[in-house]
Design an enzyme around this catalytic site. Structure first.
Site, mmCIF file in Angstrom:
data_model
loop_
_atom_site.group_PDB
_atom_site.id
_atom_site.type_symbol
_atom_site.label_atom_id
_atom_site.label_comp_id
_atom_site.label_asym_id
_atom_site.label_seq_id
_atom_site.Cartn_x
_atom_site.Cartn_y
_atom_site.Cartn_z
ATOM 1 N N LYS A 58 -33.113 -15.412 18.199
ATOM 2 C CA LYS A 58 -31.688 -15.273 17.888
ATOM 3 C C LYS A 58 -30.840 -14.983 19.123
ATOM 4 O O LYS A 58 -29.767 -15.561 19.315
ATOM 5 C CB LYS A 58 -31.498 -14.178 16.839
ATOM 6 N N THR A 78 -32.092 -8.963 29.986
ATOM 7 C CA THR A 78 -31.534 -8.039 28.988
ATOM 8 C C THR A 78 -32.557 -7.801 27.882
ATOM 9 O O THR A 78 -32.213 -7.312 26.809
ATOM 10 C CB THR A 78 -30.240 -8.598 28.367
ATOM 11 N N ARG A 130 -36.760 -6.918 27.998
ATOM 12 C CA ARG A 130 -37.678 -5.794 28.184
ATOM 13 C C ARG A 130 -38.003 -5.665 29.664
ATOM 14 O O ARG A 130 -38.284 -6.657 30.342
ATOM 15 C CB ARG A 130 -38.971 -5.994 27.386
ATOM 16 N N ASP A 174 -30.269 -5.293 32.696
ATOM 17 C CA ASP A 174 -29.905 -4.257 31.728
ATOM 18 C C ASP A 174 -31.137 -3.422 31.388
ATOM 19 O O ASP A 174 -31.030 -2.371 30.784
ATOM 20 C CB ASP A 174 -29.324 -4.884 30.449
ATOM 21 N N GLU A 204 -37.239 2.471 33.656
ATOM 22 C CA GLU A 204 -35.967 2.973 33.146
ATOM 23 C C GLU A 204 -36.099 4.104 32.142
ATOM 24 O O GLU A 204 -35.120 4.781 31.838
ATOM 25 C CB GLU A 204 -35.193 1.837 32.454
ATOM 26 N N HIS A 206 -29.109 -0.293 29.790
ATOM 27 C CA HIS A 206 -29.670 -0.695 28.499
ATOM 28 C C HIS A 206 -28.563 -0.728 27.429
ATOM 29 O O HIS A 206 -28.715 -0.210 26.324
ATOM 30 C CB HIS A 206 -30.768 0.287 28.076
ATOM 31 N N GLN A 207 -27.459 -1.363 27.776
ATOM 32 C CA GLN A 207 -26.279 -1.338 26.909
ATOM 33 C C GLN A 207 -25.992 -2.682 26.247
ATOM 34 O O GLN A 207 -24.962 -2.843 25.598
ATOM 35 C CB GLN A 207 -25.050 -0.883 27.710
#
Length: 331
Positions: free
Chosen positions: A155, A231, A233, A257, A262, A294-295
């Site tokens: 998706k 964005t 993993r 991201d 992290e 991670h946004q």
């Protein structure tokens, strides 16, 4: 149904409390502390716990949850690689996730990172704040008529493919399963994608066969001057090899991201601390790298969908029904 909600941020509480009005059978206690072996026993007396992708839900945590009488682990995220699924199944603990909340939210953030590093927006912002209006160091390039390589066309990857098409890009993709909705996408091998792409965006899950998918060997196959965006993993990219590639001037820009080390940083304010791990500092030392916290998922629409689906999962479990969001150990 009593749920203990771990690692609560103000936006989590606000979002879930809005939805609770529609789920009178659910009661939630919110805690700031995260789920880990030491905090799992706090769930005694609760039917379920609610955790995030950064929570430690390994073997020891699952054992402690079992001892506390917990029967359901609700993940308010899509990823579940932080959960010992085998141990959960052994103890009869159901694990349920939110497989899709707002794919466009993550895809739009991926494109924001791609544009940011390509047009040097992070550098331009800082320069203008210092009244430096010179253009040195800000040269970018057009995405129009360039080739975007999408790794993973679920998706989120599909949403990114559509965005890239809207920019007038030629879109190629690599995935084990072809997405029938993407009739404008040319599916190619991973090697061909690496060789042809001007922009590479990662949108695949973290599994044994995708761990360190981006490494010294795969980086060497990329075009010189490629833009890489992750964005998905952090573990998809071997950080040391990425840093080596940046130093070798392989990349025009890198937008992250997520990154391997992290975990302690995710969603935390550590501005007053001296970070004990140098990875973040090393990456940020490069002028062509942008890192966000991670946004990618962090939009109003996505949070509303996450909270609604999580609570629907809880109610379905209580009723003995299936939502299709159950996570089980494969093989």
């Amino acid at each position: 149904m009593k749920i203990l909600f771990y690692d609560t941020k103000s936006y989590d509480k606000e979002s879930f409390e809005k939805q609770l009005a529609n789920f009178p059978e659910v009661e939630i206690d919110f805690m700031k502390t995260d789920l880990a072996p030491k905090t799992a026993p706090l769930a005694k007396g609760f039917d379920a716990v609610c955790a995030f992708v950064s929570s430690d839900i390994g073997t020891e945590t699952v054992e402690k949850l079992h001892e506390a009488g917990v029967k359901l682990i609700l993940l308010r995220c899509a990823g579940f690689n932080n959960v010992d699924l085998e141990k959960a199944q052994e103890y009869g603990i159901k694990v349920m996730r939110v497989p899709g909340y707002s794919p466009e939210a993550v895809a739009e953030h991926a494109m924001a990172l791609a544009l940011g590093v390509t047009r040097r927006l992070h550098k331009a912002y800082v320069k203008v704040r210092e009244n430096d209006f010179s253009l040195s160091g800000l040269m970018g390039f057009n995405f129009y008529q360039k080739t975007a390589g999408i790794v993973g066309t679920g998706k989120i990857g599909a949403a990114m493919a559509r965005i890239c098409r809207g920019f007038g890009m030629n879109v190629i993709a690599y995935d084990v399963y072809k997405n029938p909705d993407l009739d404008f996408v040319e599916y190619v091998s991973l090697d061909e994608l690496l060789e042809r792409s001007d922009l590479i965006s990662l949108h695949c899950p973290l599994m044994d066969n995708t761990y360190h998918l981006i490494n010294k060997e795969t980086i060497a196959k990329m075009k010189d001057g490629v833009v890489l965006v992750n964005t998905s993993r952090g573990g998809l990219v071997k950080t040391d090899d990425l840093i080596e590639g940046i130093r070798a001037r392989k990349f025009f820009g890198v937008g992250l991201d997520v990154y391997e080390e992290e975990t302690k940083n995710v969603f935390e304010d550590r501005s007053d601390e001296i970070l004990e791990h140098s990875t973040t500092a090393r990456l940020l030392s490069f002028p062509n790298v942008m890192i966000t916290s991670h946004q990618g998922f962090f939009t109003e629409e996505a949070l509303a969908a996450i909270s609604e689906t999580t609570l629907q999962n809880a109610v379905a479990f209580e009723k003995g029904e299936s939502t299709g969001n159950e996570v089980v150990k494969q093989g």
